[in-house]
Motif scaffolding. Sequence first.
Motif, short mmCIF file in Angstrom:
data_model
loop_
_atom_site.label_atom_id
_atom_site.label_comp_id
_atom_site.label_asym_id
_atom_site.label_seq_id
_atom_site.Cartn_x
_atom_site.Cartn_y
_atom_site.Cartn_z
N LYS A 154 12.56 11.46 -14.70
CA LYS A 154 13.04 11.89 -13.38
C LYS A 154 12.95 10.75 -12.36
O LYS A 154 12.01 9.95 -12.38
CB LYS A 154 12.20 13.07 -12.87
CG LYS A 154 12.68 14.45 -13.33
CD LYS A 154 12.70 14.64 -14.81
CE LYS A 154 13.12 16.06 -15.22
NZ LYS A 154 13.14 16.23 -16.67
N SER A 155 13.92 10.72 -11.47
CA SER A 155 13.92 9.76 -10.37
C SER A 155 12.95 10.23 -9.30
O SER A 155 12.52 11.40 -9.29
CB SER A 155 15.32 9.65 -9.78
OG SER A 155 15.66 10.86 -9.09
N PRO A 156 12.58 9.36 -8.35
CA PRO A 156 11.73 9.80 -7.23
C PRO A 156 12.31 11.01 -6.49
O PRO A 156 11.56 11.90 -6.10
CB PRO A 156 11.65 8.56 -6.34
CG PRO A 156 11.80 7.42 -7.29
CD PRO A 156 12.80 7.90 -8.32
N ALA A 157 13.63 11.05 -6.31
CA ALA A 157 14.24 12.18 -5.61
C ALA A 157 14.09 13.46 -6.41
O ALA A 157 13.81 14.54 -5.86
CB ALA A 157 15.72 11.89 -5.33
N GLU A 158 14.27 13.38 -7.73
CA GLU A 158 14.10 14.55 -8.58
C GLU A 158 12.66 15.05 -8.54
O GLU A 158 12.41 16.26 -8.48
CB GLU A 158 14.50 14.22 -10.02
CG GLU A 158 15.99 13.98 -10.22
CD GLU A 158 16.32 13.58 -11.64
OE1 GLU A 158 16.98 14.36 -12.35
OE2 GLU A 158 15.91 12.47 -12.05
N ILE A 159 11.72 14.13 -8.57
CA ILE A 159 10.30 14.52 -8.55
C ILE A 159 9.96 15.24 -7.24
O ILE A 159 9.22 16.23 -7.23
CB ILE A 159 9.41 13.28 -8.76
CG1 ILE A 159 9.59 12.77 -10.20
CG2 ILE A 159 7.94 13.61 -8.49
CD1 ILE A 159 9.01 11.39 -10.44
N GLU A 160 10.52 14.76 -6.14
CA GLU A 160 10.26 15.42 -4.85
C GLU A 160 10.82 16.84 -4.84
O GLU A 160 10.21 17.76 -4.28
CB GLU A 160 10.84 14.59 -3.70
CG GLU A 160 10.05 13.34 -3.39
CD GLU A 160 8.58 13.65 -3.09
OE1 GLU A 160 8.31 14.55 -2.29
OE2 GLU A 160 7.72 12.97 -3.68
N LEU A 161 11.98 17.04 -5.44
CA LEU A 161 12.55 18.39 -5.51
C LEU A 161 11.68 19.30 -6.37
O LEU A 161 11.48 20.48 -6.05
CB LEU A 161 13.98 18.33 -6.06
CG LEU A 161 15.01 17.64 -5.16
CD1 LEU A 161 16.34 17.53 -5.88
CD2 LEU A 161 15.17 18.37 -3.83
N ILE A 162 11.14 18.78 -7.46
CA ILE A 162 10.25 19.56 -8.31
C ILE A 162 8.95 19.89 -7.58
O ILE A 162 8.44 21.01 -7.67
CB ILE A 162 9.98 18.82 -9.63
CG1 ILE A 162 11.27 18.75 -10.46
CG2 ILE A 162 8.88 19.50 -10.44
CD1 ILE A 162 11.17 17.85 -11.68
#
Length: 393
Positions: A154-162
């Motif tokens: 996961k990208s940093p943006a994906e991790i923040e959404l999770i």
Amino acid sequence: MKLSISKDELLQRQQAFLKILDERQVDAAVLFSVTDIFYLTGFHFLPTERPIGFFIDPSKRTHLFVPALEQEHAEEFASVDFVHAYPEYPGTTHPMEYFKKSLAEAGVPGNTIGYDSNGYGSPMGYRGPQLSSLIDAKEWRPLQGLIEEMRMIKSPAEIELIKESCRWGNLAHRLLQKYSKPGLSEIEITSRATTEATMAMIETLGPDYKPHGSPANAFFRGQVGEMSAFPHAVTQNIVLKKGDNLVTAALCDVWGYKSELERTMFVQEVSKEQEKYFHIMYEAQEVAFAHIKPGEPVSSVERAVQQYFEQQNVTALTQHHTGHAIGLLGHEAPFFDLGDHTIMKPGMVFTVEPGLYIRGLGGFRHSDTVLVTENGMEMLTYYPRDLDSLICT
């Protein structure tokens, strides 16, 4: 925080996919996977009997093929070069004939073509030809699982959404525990907790929040009392009673990204036998956490948990592997399973959920969402895991 994936990141994903196609000497590609189309284009849709496909032509232009009722939707939200639309399914001309024409106009036939499946498929009454019967190819190259591999890290943006998903799942679960009382049905409790959590979420996040899935919710899924011994029970409308095992779940989608939070709780009191299995399950999860490390195969986590279960003489009470990756789907590869030797890497996100199931007594399973880091793992869910905190009073 930004509650979506940016167009720039979507285009970066497409470029990464194109690079893989070039490395594999694939000239054009056709995809039908709903999740993979969303991952590459940002276009979220409801798959029905009406076929939808994505393709890349030999000139590396991106195309989306949709029914007419999705055309304006796709033109506004999909990050692609071209949108092609067709009349209603099944129509007097089958949609795949229009797809054939779009592929031909884009110069796809006659090349080395990659594909994730040999045609569109749907359980909603769709019937249609295989892709390979529509056009000729120099060579057909299967691409199934390729984009799923791209989605593993996961990208940093994906991790923040999770992480945002985890926050609202936590609230939904807190409300579920608050309302879990003897004499109330699982549906009543679930409905109240889910509604309150969702209302708090949309009021806090505002109009920028798009679930692309399900907003905050928490539930039992029928895992109440003795029925909790079935790992994947279904809602039964059971009325809670004092002393029941409860195996719960709380979820939330944020722009399609998911997390998973599950807990074993007890209604007002816990017996010595329930306490015994609770602590074995708890320690099994601790064993799993300790073995989540970058550079190690995912099978090593399952092996360590199974060794612990053998030491406790409870192997016969286990029914599933220790966990799975999670992201745009609730279950993704790789899996904490003896047969999966994928190497753990920073950026991978997993659930950790070893369980015990005793017929006549109940089930015992916590699930937490964790992130593989450079040095080990980070716990993303944070609901209490200890026994005292999980007795519903």
